[in-house]
Design a protein around this motif. Structure first.
Motif, PDB file in Angstrom:
ATOM      1  N   GLY A  24       0.812  -1.210   0.000  1.00 10.57           N
ATOM      2  CA  GLY A  24       0.000   0.000   0.000  1.00 10.57           C
ATOM      3  C   GLY A  24       0.843   1.257   0.000  1.00 10.57           C
ATOM      4  N   LEU A  25       1.967   1.218   0.721  1.00 11.02           N
ATOM      5  CA  LEU A  25       2.863   2.380   0.754  1.00 11.02           C
ATOM      6  C   LEU A  25       3.338   2.736  -0.642  1.00 11.02           C
ATOM      7  CD1 LEU A  25       4.474   4.318   2.564  1.00 11.02           C
ATOM      8  CD2 LEU A  25       6.282   2.639   2.587  1.00 11.02           C
ATOM      9  N   ILE A  26       3.557   1.715  -1.479  1.00 11.72           N
ATOM     10  CA  ILE A  26       4.045   1.980  -2.834  1.00 11.72           C
ATOM     11  C   ILE A  26       2.907   2.382  -3.772  1.00 11.72           C
ATOM     12  CG2 ILE A  26       5.227   0.966  -4.805  1.00 11.72           C
ATOM     13  CD1 ILE A  26       6.595  -0.903  -2.770  1.00 11.72           C
ATOM     14  N   ARG A  27       1.737   1.708  -3.616  1.00 10.27           N
ATOM     15  CA  ARG A  27       0.704   1.867  -4.634  1.00 10.27           C
ATOM     16  C   ARG A  27      -0.178   3.096  -4.451  1.00 10.27           C
ATOM     17  NH1 ARG A  27      -3.093  -2.607  -6.395  1.00 10.27           N
ATOM     18  NH2 ARG A  27      -3.219  -1.175  -8.127  1.00 10.27           N
ATOM     19  N   MET A  28      -0.357   3.554  -3.197  1.00  6.67           N
ATOM     20  CA  MET A  28      -1.326   4.621  -2.946  1.00  6.67           C
ATOM     21  C   MET A  28      -0.893   5.928  -3.586  1.00  6.67           C
ATOM     22  SD  MET A  28      -3.918   3.594  -1.342  1.00  6.67           S
ATOM     23  CE  MET A  28      -4.585   2.430  -0.173  1.00  6.67           C
ATOM     24  N   PRO A  29      -1.864   6.771  -3.991  1.00  8.95           N
ATOM     25  CA  PRO A  29      -1.513   7.957  -4.782  1.00  8.95           C
ATOM     26  C   PRO A  29      -0.933   9.138  -4.006  1.00  8.95           C
ATOM     27  CG  PRO A  29      -3.885   7.742  -4.577  1.00  8.95           C
ATOM     28  CD  PRO A  29      -3.311   6.505  -3.987  1.00  8.95           C
ATOM     29  N   ASP A  30      -1.364   9.415  -2.772  1.00  2.00           N
ATOM     30  CA  ASP A  30      -0.778  10.582  -2.100  1.00  2.00           C
ATOM     31  C   ASP A  30      -0.458  10.275  -0.636  1.00  2.00           C
ATOM     32  OD1 ASP A  30      -3.144  10.629  -0.836  1.00  2.00           O
ATOM     33  OD2 ASP A  30      -3.709  12.656  -1.371  1.00  2.00           O
ATOM     34  N   VAL A  31       0.129  11.270   0.049  1.00  2.14           N
ATOM     35  CA  VAL A  31       0.649  11.066   1.411  1.00  2.14           C
ATOM     36  C   VAL A  31      -0.418  10.494   2.338  1.00  2.14           C
ATOM     37  CG1 VAL A  31       1.746  12.206   3.339  1.00  2.14           C
ATOM     38  CG2 VAL A  31       2.162  13.014   1.051  1.00  2.14           C
ATOM     39  N   TYR A  32      -1.604  11.108   2.312  1.00  3.04           N
ATOM     40  CA  TYR A  32      -2.631  10.735   3.279  1.00  3.04           C
ATOM     41  C   TYR A  32      -3.111   9.305   3.055  1.00  3.04           C
ATOM     42  CZ  TYR A  32      -2.545  15.769   3.571  1.00  3.04           C
ATOM     43  OH  TYR A  32      -2.117  17.056   3.686  1.00  3.04           O
ATOM     44  N   ASN A  33      -3.249   8.915   1.789  1.00  2.00           N
ATOM     45  CA  ASN A  33      -3.679   7.549   1.502  1.00  2.00           C
ATOM     46  C   ASN A  33      -2.629   6.531   1.937  1.00  2.00           C
ATOM     47  OD1 ASN A  33      -6.230   8.014   0.314  1.00  2.00           O
ATOM     48  ND2 ASN A  33      -5.159   8.874  -1.440  1.00  2.00           N
ATOM     49  N   ARG A  34      -1.359   6.923   1.804  1.00  4.76           N
ATOM     50  CA  ARG A  34      -0.297   6.014   2.262  1.00  4.76           C
ATOM     51  C   ARG A  34      -0.368   5.821   3.763  1.00  4.76           C
ATOM     52  NH1 ARG A  34       4.437   7.987  -1.831  1.00  4.76           N
ATOM     53  NH2 ARG A  34       3.372   7.124  -3.625  1.00  4.76           N
ATOM     54  N   MET A  35      -0.728   6.890   4.471  1.00  6.28           N
ATOM     55  CA  MET A  35      -0.883   6.777   5.920  1.00  6.28           C
ATOM     56  C   MET A  35      -1.946   5.741   6.282  1.00  6.28           C
ATOM     57  SD  MET A  35       1.097   8.664   7.572  1.00  6.28           S
ATOM     58  CE  MET A  35       2.342   8.326   6.371  1.00  6.28           C
ATOM     59  N   HIS A  36      -3.008   5.642   5.482  1.00  6.06           N
ATOM     60  CA  HIS A  36      -4.051   4.645   5.751  1.00  6.06           C
ATOM     61  C   HIS A  36      -3.462   3.250   5.785  1.00  6.06           C
ATOM     62  CE1 HIS A  36      -7.825   6.859   5.673  1.00  6.06           C
ATOM     63  NE2 HIS A  36      -7.280   7.640   4.772  1.00  6.06           N
ATOM     64  N   ALA A  37      -2.701   2.936   4.735  1.00  2.00           N
ATOM     65  CA  ALA A  37      -2.138   1.588   4.650  1.00  2.00           C
ATOM     66  C   ALA A  37      -1.189   1.328   5.815  1.00  2.00           C
ATOM     67  CB  ALA A  37      -1.414   1.409   3.321  1.00  2.00           C
ATOM     68  N   LEU A  38      -0.358   2.327   6.146  1.00  2.00           N
ATOM     69  CA  LEU A  38       0.640   2.101   7.193  1.00  2.00           C
ATOM     70  C   LEU A  38       0.018   2.062   8.585  1.00  2.00           C
ATOM     71  CD1 LEU A  38       3.781   4.089   6.178  1.00  2.00           C
ATOM     72  CD2 LEU A  38       3.419   1.661   6.264  1.00  2.00           C
ATOM     73  N   GLY A  39      -0.850   3.036   8.872  1.00  2.00           N
ATOM     74  CA  GLY A  39      -1.366   3.143  10.227  1.00  2.00           C
ATOM     75  C   GLY A  39      -2.203   1.953  10.646  1.00  2.00           C
ATOM     76  N   LYS A  40      -2.955   1.389   9.734  1.00  2.00           N
ATOM     77  CA  LYS A  40      -3.854   0.296  10.108  1.00  2.00           C
ATOM     78  C   LYS A  40      -3.194  -1.061   9.986  1.00  2.00           C
ATOM     79  CE  LYS A  40      -7.899   2.785   8.645  1.00  2.00           C
ATOM     80  NZ  LYS A  40      -7.264   3.956   8.163  1.00  2.00           N
ATOM     81  N   CYS A  41      -2.658  -1.351   8.798  1.00  2.00           N
ATOM     82  CA  CYS A  41      -2.177  -2.714   8.570  1.00  2.00           C
ATOM     83  C   CYS A  41      -0.952  -3.038   9.416  1.00  2.00           C
ATOM     84  CB  CYS A  41      -1.884  -2.925   7.098  1.00  2.00           C
ATOM     85  SG  CYS A  41      -3.373  -2.925   6.123  1.00  2.00           S
ATOM     86  N   ASP A  42      -0.107  -2.033   9.685  1.00  2.00           N
ATOM     87  CA  ASP A  42       1.040  -2.292  10.547  1.00  2.00           C
ATOM     88  C   ASP A  42       0.592  -2.689  11.939  1.00  2.00           C
ATOM     89  OD1 ASP A  42       3.103  -2.103   8.905  1.00  2.00           O
ATOM     90  OD2 ASP A  42       4.033  -0.353   9.824  1.00  2.00           O
ATOM     91  N   THR A  43      -0.436  -1.987  12.452  1.00  2.00           N
ATOM     92  CA  THR A  43      -0.912  -2.282  13.803  1.00  2.00           C
ATOM     93  C   THR A  43      -1.401  -3.717  13.903  1.00  2.00           C
ATOM     94  OG1 THR A  43      -1.705  -0.015  13.778  1.00  2.00           O
ATOM     95  CG2 THR A  43      -2.345  -1.374  15.639  1.00  2.00           C
ATOM     96  N   LEU A  44      -2.333  -4.107  13.040  1.00  2.00           N
ATOM     97  CA  LEU A  44      -2.883  -5.459  13.134  1.00  2.00           C
ATOM     98  C   LEU A  44      -1.827  -6.506  12.811  1.00  2.00           C
ATOM     99  CD1 LEU A  44      -5.568  -6.866  13.758  1.00  2.00           C
ATOM    100  CD2 LEU A  44      -5.815  -7.196  11.336  1.00  2.00           C
ATOM    101  N   GLY A  45      -0.943  -6.202  11.840  1.00  2.00           N
ATOM    102  CA  GLY A  45       0.109  -7.156  11.513  1.00  2.00           C
ATOM    103  C   GLY A  45       0.984  -7.457  12.714  1.00  2.00           C
ATOM    104  N   ASN A  46       1.393  -6.386  13.426  1.00  2.00           N
ATOM    105  CA  ASN A  46       2.213  -6.598  14.615  1.00  2.00           C
ATOM    106  C   ASN A  46       1.456  -7.359  15.692  1.00  2.00           C
ATOM    107  OD1 ASN A  46       4.765  -5.479  14.130  1.00  2.00           O
ATOM    108  ND2 ASN A  46       3.881  -3.439  14.177  1.00  2.00           N
TER     109      ASN A  46
END
Lengths: 119, 167
Positions: A24-46
């Motif tokens: 998601g960090l690579i594919r998303m179009p702008d800063v805020y959308n990248r935050m979505h992928a990082l903030g959520k999936c990292d939490t549950l993944g960990n």
């Protein structure tokens, strides 16, 4: 045996969500959308990864430490996501083309509620 | 200055710290116990001089704790849903995002509950908190339905209920 299977499933899905956050960090179009992928999936993944580790190790001391890591991740991850998003917002980073703006702060719905309270 | 209530609170904090230390060190060797006792006493002593948030006592009722646990359970369920949603968007070849900014107001009064609610928004389906000033909440949403969902989210009512019990 069944414990290891459950741990394997948990850790596997944890790896899956961590991979999703990286993609998601690579594919998303702008800063805020990248935050979505990082903030959520990292939490549950960990979380899932550490839960799997707790099942595998099964020692109370280590489990307590790992539970502590789970709580720390749950606290730190949204705060850092929010900080990054706030900084980009403050710097005026552009949103991607075609973004919408919905302003409920001064919308009629809230004003109606205020009117009811007055009358 | 040090009333009876303060001493009770100090003993409680000391017991909590000591229990935590024992949980982490997991031995009853006298050196561990000595270091733990010294550190716990030091922290308790320092902590007794610190006042957070204008000196108001943070009170917890039993009902509030129950509501809080329910809130956290809801939050974990929402985190699961959020992750599946983001995974579906990221792994979709067409990348179906329709992002936007939603500005709304929060009904919460206490700073602690506001911070908790803002962090909940960050963790849950398709929304991250961008800015929070007084009661003005700026949220970035990844799809249009997610943006509309912020306006009347059921966890907001839940947080308000917890706040109502506290005062």
């Amino acid at each position: 045996m069944i414990k290891h299977l459950a741990a394997m499933i948990l850790m596997g899905s944890g790896f899956f969500f961590l991979a999703v956050s990286a993609i998601g960090l690579i594919r998303m179009p702008d800063v805020y959308n990248r935050m979505h992928a990082l903030g959520k999936c990292d939490t549950l993944g960990n979380w899932l990864l550490i839960l799997g580790l707790i099942l595998v190790i099964g020692d109370l001391t280590s489990a307590a430490k790992m539970a502590l890591i789970i709580i720390l991740v749950a606290l730190i991850n949204p705060v850092m996501t929010h900080l990054l998003a706030k900084t980009s917002y403050g710097l005026g980073m552009d949103l991607v083309e075609g973004s919408y703006l919905l302003d409920d702060y001064t919308s009629p719905k809230v004003n109606e509620e205020r009117g009811e309270q007055k009358g | 200055m040090a009333g009876r209530k303060d001493i009770r609170g100090a003993i409680l904090i000391f017991a909590l710290l000591m229990g935590f230390w024992l949980l982490l060190s997991a031995t009853l060797h006298w050196q561990h116990l000595l270091v733990g006792t010294v550190l716990s006493l030091g922290i308790t002593f320092t902590w007794s001089r610190i006042k957070i948030g204008g000196g108001r006592r943070t009170s917890f009722s039993l009902k509030q704790t129950g509501l809080m646990l329910y809130y956290l359970l809801c939050l974990i369920w929402e985190v699961l849903k959020a992750n599946i949603m983001v995974a579906l968007i990221v792994l979709n070849p067409r990348l179906p995002v329709s992002p936007g900014i939603v500005i709304t107001r929060t009904a919460l009064k206490r700073d602690l509950m506001r911070a908790l609610y803002a962090n909940s928004i960050t963790l849950t389906p398709g929304t991250i908190t961008v800015d929070l000033e007084d009661d003005r909440l700026v949220v970035h949403a990844i799809t249009v339905p997610a943006g509309h969902g912020v306006l009347d989210w059921y966890l907001s009512d839940q947080a308000k209920k917890i706040e109502g019990e506290g005062s």
